[in-house]
Design an enzyme around this catalytic site. Sequence first.
Site, PDB file in Angstrom:
ATOM      1  CG  HIS A 145      29.520 -28.885 -25.074  1.00 34.55           C
ATOM      2  ND1 HIS A 145      29.358 -28.027 -26.133  1.00 34.55           N
ATOM      3  CD2 HIS A 145      28.848 -28.321 -24.035  1.00 34.55           C
ATOM      4  CE1 HIS A 145      28.623 -26.995 -25.760  1.00 34.55           C
ATOM      5  NE2 HIS A 145      28.298 -27.142 -24.486  1.00 34.55           N
TER       6      HIS A 145
ATOM      7  CG  ASP B  37      29.878 -24.999 -16.588  1.00 33.71           C
ATOM      8  OD1 ASP B  37      30.756 -25.223 -17.438  1.00 33.71           O
ATOM      9  OD2 ASP B  37      29.299 -23.903 -16.477  1.00 33.71           O
TER      10      ASP B  37
ATOM     11  CB  SER C 256      21.859 -34.972 -13.847  1.00 35.58           C
ATOM     12  OG  SER C 256      21.771 -36.320 -13.442  1.00 35.58           O
TER      13      SER C 256
END
Length: 409
Positions: A267, A191, A378
């Site tokens: 991911h 995200d 981050s």
Amino acid sequence: MAASVCRPYVRSLPGVMPWRSSSCHYEYTAMHHFLGSFQKLPFEPFNTGARKIHTAPVRSLFLLRPVPILLATGGGYAGYRQYEKYRDQKLEKLGLEIPPKLASHWEVALYKSVPTRLLSRAWGRLNQVELPYWLRRPVYSLYIWTFGVNMTEAAVEDLHHYRNLSEFFRRKLKPQARPVCGLHSVISPSDGKILTFGQVKNCEVEQVKGVTYSLESFLGPRTYTEDLSFPPASSRDSFRNQLVTREGNELYHCVIYLAPGDYHCFHSPTDWTVSHRRHFPGSLMSVNPGMARWIKELFCHNERVVLSGDWKHGFFSLTAVGATNVGSIRIYFDQDLHTNSPRYSKGSYNDLSFVTHANKEGIPMRKGEHLGEFNLGSTIVLIFEAPKDFNFRLKAGQKIRFGEALGSL
């Protein structure tokens, strides 16, 4: 008459008394007692070379108080920066293009002098402290309200389940919350917000619009050993040519910023093989878009973990960039990785090859597979090789979720 006689007498107090009338004597006695009591006041004089000056009432005005001075200076500077930001936003709304105003060397050095690594380690320890059962809901609810967290997507919605802030930050999602796009070759690994994307030109990568950083400084030199799959390059080749392994291909990049309220796991963005890991210990400055517009080569200053390897079109890399309070970067298949550790010094890097005599290929990763996680939020930077007809399906500044398409051929 007495008053007129005594007037010259009073003026001559420091010298010899010219008159000794009884009324004048009484006035002299009263004046003597008054001056004597005035001299007994606890004033501390200092020597000016001419005469004694009583300074007790003004002495406190000249005491140096470093904390209020620093707070006032820092507050004034922050206020000025906010005013500049507000002014630039107004000009942008009018359709005027504002050139980036980069931090000077002394401003970057001053920022880097702040012990952000130590503070981030302390924050990490605090996050691991188990909260009392009754305190979990109000603490997590405040965080959810502040950063707009959508808890309906979490695998466990009950806030009492998370024993500490660290567990809450790394919460897992429901399996159906992030469907992985199967139509496009590269998906978003997390995200976040798209800061910039496009083709790499002249070995410079856009950090944000108008602000770049060196590709070689970011990834580090391409060393060649028998265990690494990167081919040696002649001194005539540019760093970009060392990465592009197939004729006719181009080098592309994409930067994704994870806000504190985002899902903090990342991911695999495609089917690829990870052959090498490079860890850069460094600073932990903030990587929010405002800082990225202000500090050139911000990502090169900060601690980061570079995973590099190959996909079906050649070179592929994913870099997890640390930030303030995000000293912990975890890669699930790399147990030897320890970020924000005091044993590593800034300016260095350490390598680990996943290609061994027993494993000639490295670590295979499938698109959408769990790869790692941050504590808090981050930035992730993708740099990869692809044919010239590769197209991004993005807009700068858009919000994106893990599993959504980044681009395809």
